[in-house]
Design an enzyme around this catalytic site. Structure first.
Site, PDB file in Angstrom:
ATOM      1  N   ASP A  64       0.994  -1.113  -0.012  1.00 28.15           N
ATOM      2  CA  ASP A  64      -0.079   0.040  -0.089  1.00 28.15           C
ATOM      3  C   ASP A  64       0.890   1.166   0.050  1.00 28.15           C
ATOM      4  O   ASP A  64       1.440   1.658   1.227  1.00 28.15           O
ATOM      5  CB  ASP A  64      -0.849   0.048   1.369  1.00 28.15           C
ATOM      6  CG  ASP A  64      -1.578   1.324   1.437  1.00 28.15           C
ATOM      7  OD1 ASP A  64      -1.552   2.073   0.429  1.00 28.15           O
ATOM      8  OD2 ASP A  64      -2.560   1.323   2.267  1.00 28.15           O
ATOM      9  N   ASN A  91       3.557   5.042 -11.782  1.00 25.41           N
ATOM     10  CA  ASN A  91       2.164   4.871 -12.235  1.00 25.41           C
ATOM     11  C   ASN A  91       0.731   4.671 -11.606  1.00 25.41           C
ATOM     12  O   ASN A  91      -0.348   4.848 -11.917  1.00 25.41           O
ATOM     13  CB  ASN A  91       2.193   3.463 -13.019  1.00 25.41           C
ATOM     14  CG  ASN A  91       0.977   3.095 -13.836  1.00 25.41           C
ATOM     15  OD1 ASN A  91       0.696   4.011 -14.861  1.00 25.41           O
ATOM     16  ND2 ASN A  91       0.546   2.106 -13.442  1.00 25.41           N
ATOM     17  N   SER A 145      -2.356  13.408 -16.297  1.00 28.15           N
ATOM     18  CA  SER A 145      -3.492  12.936 -16.988  1.00 28.15           C
ATOM     19  C   SER A 145      -3.882  14.130 -18.009  1.00 28.15           C
ATOM     20  O   SER A 145      -3.737  15.404 -17.581  1.00 28.15           O
ATOM     21  CB  SER A 145      -4.676  12.690 -16.020  1.00 28.15           C
ATOM     22  OG  SER A 145      -5.934  12.519 -16.737  1.00 28.15           O
ATOM     23  N   TYR A 159      -9.606  14.639  -8.246  1.00 25.90           N
ATOM     24  CA  TYR A 159      -8.672  13.732  -9.037  1.00 25.90           C
ATOM     25  C   TYR A 159      -7.837  14.748 -10.026  1.00 25.90           C
ATOM     26  O   TYR A 159      -6.739  14.713 -10.108  1.00 25.90           O
ATOM     27  CB  TYR A 159      -9.288  12.571  -9.992  1.00 25.90           C
ATOM     28  CG  TYR A 159      -8.626  12.122 -10.896  1.00 25.90           C
ATOM     29  CD1 TYR A 159      -7.588  10.712 -10.559  1.00 25.90           C
ATOM     30  CD2 TYR A 159      -8.668  12.250 -12.375  1.00 25.90           C
ATOM     31  CE1 TYR A 159      -6.916  10.269 -11.759  1.00 25.90           C
ATOM     32  CE2 TYR A 159      -7.951  11.668 -13.367  1.00 25.90           C
ATOM     33  CZ  TYR A 159      -7.033  10.728 -13.130  1.00 25.90           C
ATOM     34  OH  TYR A 159      -6.334   9.889 -13.796  1.00 25.90           O
ATOM     35  N   LYS A 163      -3.923  15.701 -10.444  1.00 22.85           N
ATOM     36  CA  LYS A 163      -3.115  15.245 -11.749  1.00 22.85           C
ATOM     37  C   LYS A 163      -2.412  16.602 -12.159  1.00 22.85           C
ATOM     38  O   LYS A 163      -1.290  16.437 -12.676  1.00 22.85           O
ATOM     39  CB  LYS A 163      -3.922  14.754 -12.638  1.00 22.85           C
ATOM     40  CG  LYS A 163      -4.190  13.286 -12.387  1.00 22.85           C
ATOM     41  CD  LYS A 163      -3.059  12.249 -12.417  1.00 22.85           C
ATOM     42  CE  LYS A 163      -3.373  10.969 -12.194  1.00 22.85           C
ATOM     43  NZ  LYS A 163      -2.400  10.025 -12.020  1.00 22.85           N
ATOM     44  N   ILE A 192      -7.915   6.445 -22.409  1.00 21.04           N
ATOM     45  CA  ILE A 192      -7.169   5.405 -22.795  1.00 21.04           C
ATOM     46  C   ILE A 192      -8.299   4.251 -22.248  1.00 21.04           C
ATOM     47  O   ILE A 192      -8.264   3.984 -21.224  1.00 21.04           O
ATOM     48  CB  ILE A 192      -6.112   5.341 -21.969  1.00 21.04           C
ATOM     49  CG1 ILE A 192      -5.054   6.344 -22.403  1.00 21.04           C
ATOM     50  CG2 ILE A 192      -5.169   3.968 -22.130  1.00 21.04           C
ATOM     51  CD1 ILE A 192      -4.438   6.941 -23.517  1.00 21.04           C
TER      52      ILE A 192
END
Length: 254
Positions: A64, A91, A145, A159, A163, A192
């Site tokens: 984790d 990643n 992203s 999110y 990013k 994607i």
């Protein structure tokens, strides 16, 4: 562009999607590799077998990465197995869930920050001593992203914020680590498909609508992103640093 044969790679979240495709591309380019996974080891196990069949070193481990001690333990295991780290691919990350501004509570806010940013901080800090020792310079590639460039769809506010922060993290880290011969870059994928992210969080209607806005007329796939990451990985002795490369079929143009 440098020869990747024998280069030592540590990649996070390699079990599926972009991470798995990237790990495969780097193995096929001749790298030795240590793959982190969080919940399912099947993808990493399959790629480890591929690497061994090609005469290369490969192993994988669970952690984790939001937990500093677990992240450090995993990174040290990677470095000890590989004999060092030349290439780090950050990643790990995810949307977690779609929540609009009025629905976001402090726990959700912190969870998304931890999944996308704290993981990257923990791993990169733990890997730094090994990256500094890389004989021909090192390469760090961070997954950002399109949402960090242009903002995401409704419900992805936190999110998208994380990013966007990764873009700044990448630029700042490039300035800080350049003196050690460490290059730091980011990739910013658009739509994607075929990944767990979009399988869980994107409806077919939404995906089809997005595809209609892409100049190249198609969504991307994990292999598209893997090729770009492989290129940046091979720049361990190159001159590209502090850059974010967009990969979105032309929907977002700088």
């Amino acid at each position: 562009m440098g020869n990747l044969s024998g280069k030592r790679v540590f990649i996070t979240a390699a079990g599926q999607g972009i991470g798995n495709a990237t790990a495969k591309a780097l193995i096929e380019a001749g790298c030795d590799i240590y793959m982190h996974y969080f919940s399912d080891d099947s993808g990493a196990k399959e790629l480890a077998a591929l690497a061994v069949s090609l005469g290369q070193k490969a192993a994988y481990g669970q952690a984790d990465l939001t937990d500093n001690e677990e992240a450090e333990k995993c990174t040290v295991a990677a470095a000890e197995f590989l004999g060092g780290i030349d290439i780090l691919v950050n990643n790990a990350g995810g949307l977690v869930g779609r929540k609009w501004l009025g629905e976001i509570d402090r726990q959700f806010w912190q969870t998304v920050i931890d999944v996308n940013m704290t993981t990257m901080f923990n791993v990169t800090q733990s890997a730094l001593p090994y990256l500094k020792q890389a004989r021909e310079g090192a390469s760090i590639i961070n997954l950002a992203s399109l949402a960090g460039r242009a903002g995401g769809h409704s419900g992805s506010l936190v999110y998208s914020t994380t990013k966007g922060a990764i873009l700044t993290w990448t630029r700042s880290l490039a300035a800080e680590l350049g003196q050690y011969g460490i290059r730091v870059n980011a990739v910013a994928p658009g739509l994607i498909l075929g990944t767990k992210f979009h399988n869980v969080h994107t409806t077919k209607v939404s995906a089809d609508e997005t595809v209609r806005s892409i100049p190249l007329g198609r969504a991307g796939n994990a292999e598209d992103v893997a090729r770009l990451i492989k290129f940046l990985a091979s720049e361990y002795d190159g001159f590209i640093s502090g850059a974010t490369i967009d990969i979105n079929g032309g929907v977002y143009r700088m």
